[in-house]
Enzyme design. Structure first.
Site, short mmCIF file in Angstrom:
data_model
loop_
_atom_site.label_atom_id
_atom_site.label_comp_id
_atom_site.label_asym_id
_atom_site.label_seq_id
_atom_site.Cartn_x
_atom_site.Cartn_y
_atom_site.Cartn_z
N ASP A 120 0.99 -1.28 0.07
CA ASP A 120 -0.05 0.09 0.11
C ASP A 120 0.77 1.12 0.08
O ASP A 120 2.11 1.04 0.08
CB ASP A 120 -0.84 -0.20 1.22
CG ASP A 120 -2.00 1.12 1.24
OD1 ASP A 120 -2.22 1.71 0.53
OD2 ASP A 120 -1.97 1.66 2.63
N ASP A 122 -0.08 5.11 1.12
CA ASP A 122 -0.16 5.94 2.49
C ASP A 122 -0.31 5.25 3.61
O ASP A 122 -1.02 3.98 3.78
CB ASP A 122 -1.54 6.67 2.39
CG ASP A 122 -1.51 7.99 1.33
OD1 ASP A 122 -1.48 8.91 1.72
OD2 ASP A 122 -1.66 7.50 0.08
N ASP A 128 0.53 9.23 6.01
CA ASP A 128 -1.11 9.58 5.03
C ASP A 128 -1.03 10.95 4.49
O ASP A 128 -1.14 12.17 5.15
CB ASP A 128 -2.10 9.40 6.14
CG ASP A 128 -3.61 9.24 5.56
OD1 ASP A 128 -3.73 8.98 4.08
OD2 ASP A 128 -4.45 9.50 5.94
N THR A 156 -1.52 1.36 -5.11
CA THR A 156 -2.13 2.43 -4.40
C THR A 156 -3.38 2.71 -5.10
O THR A 156 -3.72 2.53 -6.50
CB THR A 156 -1.33 3.47 -4.57
OG1 THR A 156 -1.76 4.58 -3.90
CG2 THR A 156 -0.96 3.75 -5.98
N ASP A 318 -10.27 10.85 4.16
CA ASP A 318 -11.32 10.65 3.16
C ASP A 318 -11.75 9.54 2.99
O ASP A 318 -11.39 8.46 3.57
CB ASP A 318 -10.36 11.40 1.94
CG ASP A 318 -9.20 10.41 1.59
OD1 ASP A 318 -8.97 9.16 2.12
OD2 ASP A 318 -8.39 10.84 0.82
N LYS A 326 -7.81 -4.12 -4.78
CA LYS A 326 -6.40 -4.56 -4.74
C LYS A 326 -6.30 -6.29 -4.83
O LYS A 326 -5.20 -6.75 -5.28
CB LYS A 326 -5.81 -4.31 -3.31
CG LYS A 326 -5.49 -2.78 -3.27
CD LYS A 326 -4.70 -2.20 -1.94
CE LYS A 326 -4.43 -0.69 -2.14
NZ LYS A 326 -3.64 -0.35 -0.96
N ASP A 349 -2.04 -1.20 5.66
CA ASP A 349 -2.40 -0.84 6.88
C ASP A 349 -3.97 -0.89 7.03
O ASP A 349 -4.56 -0.59 8.03
CB ASP A 349 -1.99 0.54 7.35
CG ASP A 349 -2.61 1.76 6.54
OD1 ASP A 349 -3.07 2.60 6.94
OD2 ASP A 349 -2.57 1.63 5.11
#
Length: 449
Positions: A120, A122, A128, A156, A318, A326, A349
């Site tokens: 991932d 962020d 983030d 991402t 957000d 994914k 995460d």
């Protein structure tokens, strides 16, 4: 759903618990029960051990090394001159003593571990909403993975279509690090970025820039993966439009109903609810929005759903709904690169049911981290357990940054304050931001004032 409960490898849970307990003495506690985070660390350790094929015969050596490291850490306590790369600051400790006893050290192209590691962005590689700028330790470990034949992919939600410079802006520090370390063309080409979950595939080339991967025709990634039922090659444009229409309408309704200080953004294959400049939205409100999207989408076509894979997730500040997810992104990479699920590892995460790493569990073993510092020590442990000897010469250790505290955060000592970094990431970032700044939500580049 059954795919949520797939185990891609066996997990040495008892061995992992024994190692973790040897260090943290869980079974000696009388008043505090084991926590969720401790269970997460034990499962992470078990998955790393499984990927690096730690046999029962080597387990006793690994446990002995853990005991040795506990004694050594007491001797190093308060010593500002200790090697930062040898600090016992990982959640389950480094395994240097074990690796020294392992006769089969790994050489480039021969990693005893995963063949594909996807990340991932962020809160996994960088904070983030931030960019990958000044984390040379993490960059170093990713470099070593590439040098040892591992395919590395950033998967991402950030979706800027094929506007390469926008992805490069987010990864500027990492790409500059690779350039400084003079990765070969072959090593560069093991690095991929999948934008918009699974919509825009890019590959690093010998010029240390990302380039779009050919989509269609012989060798094209979309053409080559058409046999996968959920692959982008099989998506109907009218269904994509219908999904985005439903989500955009619901997002605007949520803003009105909850009186959120947010704005709705629509892209080619995603819709986002992002905060207005200087504003914030609570996690509870963001979760409410995500579950509202899911409810609307699942009700489409008389309850049959949208007929497309999608991901509705809370990104922390957000919410987004992406066409694709994914699970599709990692599976496409596996197919395109010829790598099996049991040889893949996804690190992220967001594994709650409102997170966008959740779906990756269906096609890959996963590691659940909560910060870039945890990602750093996961990679450190994979390299050590795989037999990679990455001890740096004294003159090159400057890239490793300062000492870390027990929680993985950076600390300054008299020793680290006087080090002169061979690569000045902060200066590089200052120069970049002096010329431009990017809105990470829209991808718009704006002049600094």
């Amino acid at each position: 759903q059954f795919w949520n409960r797939v185990f891609h490898t066996s997990l040495p849970l008892r061995s992992a618990f024994t190692i973790y307990n040897e260090k943290h003495r869980l079974t000696k506690r009388k008043h505090i029960q084991i926590s969720f985070n401790e269970i997460r660390h034990i499962l992470n350790l078990a998955q790393v051990m499984a990927m690096c094929k730690i046999s029962p015969g080597k387990f006793s050596d690994l446990l002995a090394s853990t005991r040795d490291l506990d004694r050594e850490s007491l001797m190093r306590e308060g010593n500002a001159d200790s090697d930062p790369d040898e600090d016992d600051d990982a959640s389950f400790g480094p395994f240097g003593a074990f690796i020294e006893k392992n006769d089969s050290h790994s050489h480039p192209g021969q990693l005893n571990g995963p063949k594909l590691i996807s990340f991932d962005g962020d809160q996994t590689l960088y904070s983030d909403g931030a960019n990958f700028d000044d984390n040379p330790r993490l960059a170093r470990y990713m470099e070593l993975l590439l040098r040892h034949g591992v395919a590395v992919a950033v998967v991402t939600a950030a979706g800027y279509e094929y506007n390469v410079e926008k992805y490069e802006y987010r990864l500027s520090g990492l790409l500059n690090y690779f350039s400084k370390q003079k990765l070969s063309a072959e090593e560069c080409e093991r690095f991929y970025l999948f934008g918009g979950e699974c919509n825009y595939l890019l590959q690093l080339k010998a010029d240390f820039h990302l380039h779009p991967v050919k989509e269609k025709g012989p060798g094209g990634w979309i053409t080559a993966t058409k046999y996968l039922p959920e692959a982008p090659a099989n998506w109907d444009e009218s269904k994509i439009t219908a999904v985005l229409d439903v989500v955009e309408k619901k997002a605007n309704a949520v803003v009105e109903e909850l009186r959120l200080r947010g704005r709705v953004i629509r892209k080619r294959r995603s819709v986002g609810l992002v905060p207005k400049p200087g504003a914030e939205m609570t996690r509870e409100s963001l979760d409410e929005a995500v579950l509202s999207y899911q409810e609307e989408l699942n009700a489409m076509n008389d309850g049959a759903g949208p007929g497309l894979p999608y991901c509705a997730f809370n990104g922390g500040t957000d919410t987004w709904v992406d066409v694709g997810n994914k699970r599709v992104g990692v599976q496409v990479l596996q197919s395109y690169l010829g790598i099996q699920p049991a040889e893949t590892l996804h690190i992220g995460d967001q594994f709650l049911n409102t997170g966008n790493d959740f779906a990756a569990r269906a096609v890959s073993p996963c590691i659940w981290i909560i910060s870039p510092s945890e990602t750093t020590y996961i990679l450190k442990s994979i390299l050590r357990l795989a037999g990679v000897n990455f001890q740096l010469p004294a003159e090159a250790r400057n890239i490793e940054g300062g000492d870390s505290n027990s929680d993985g955060s950076k600390g300054e000592t008299a020793n680290t304050m006087h080090r002169s970094n061979s690569i000045d990431f902060k200066e590089m970032q200052r120069r970049t931001e002096a010329a431009k700044k990017m809105d990470v939500y829209t991808g718009e580049l704006v002049s600094q004032t």
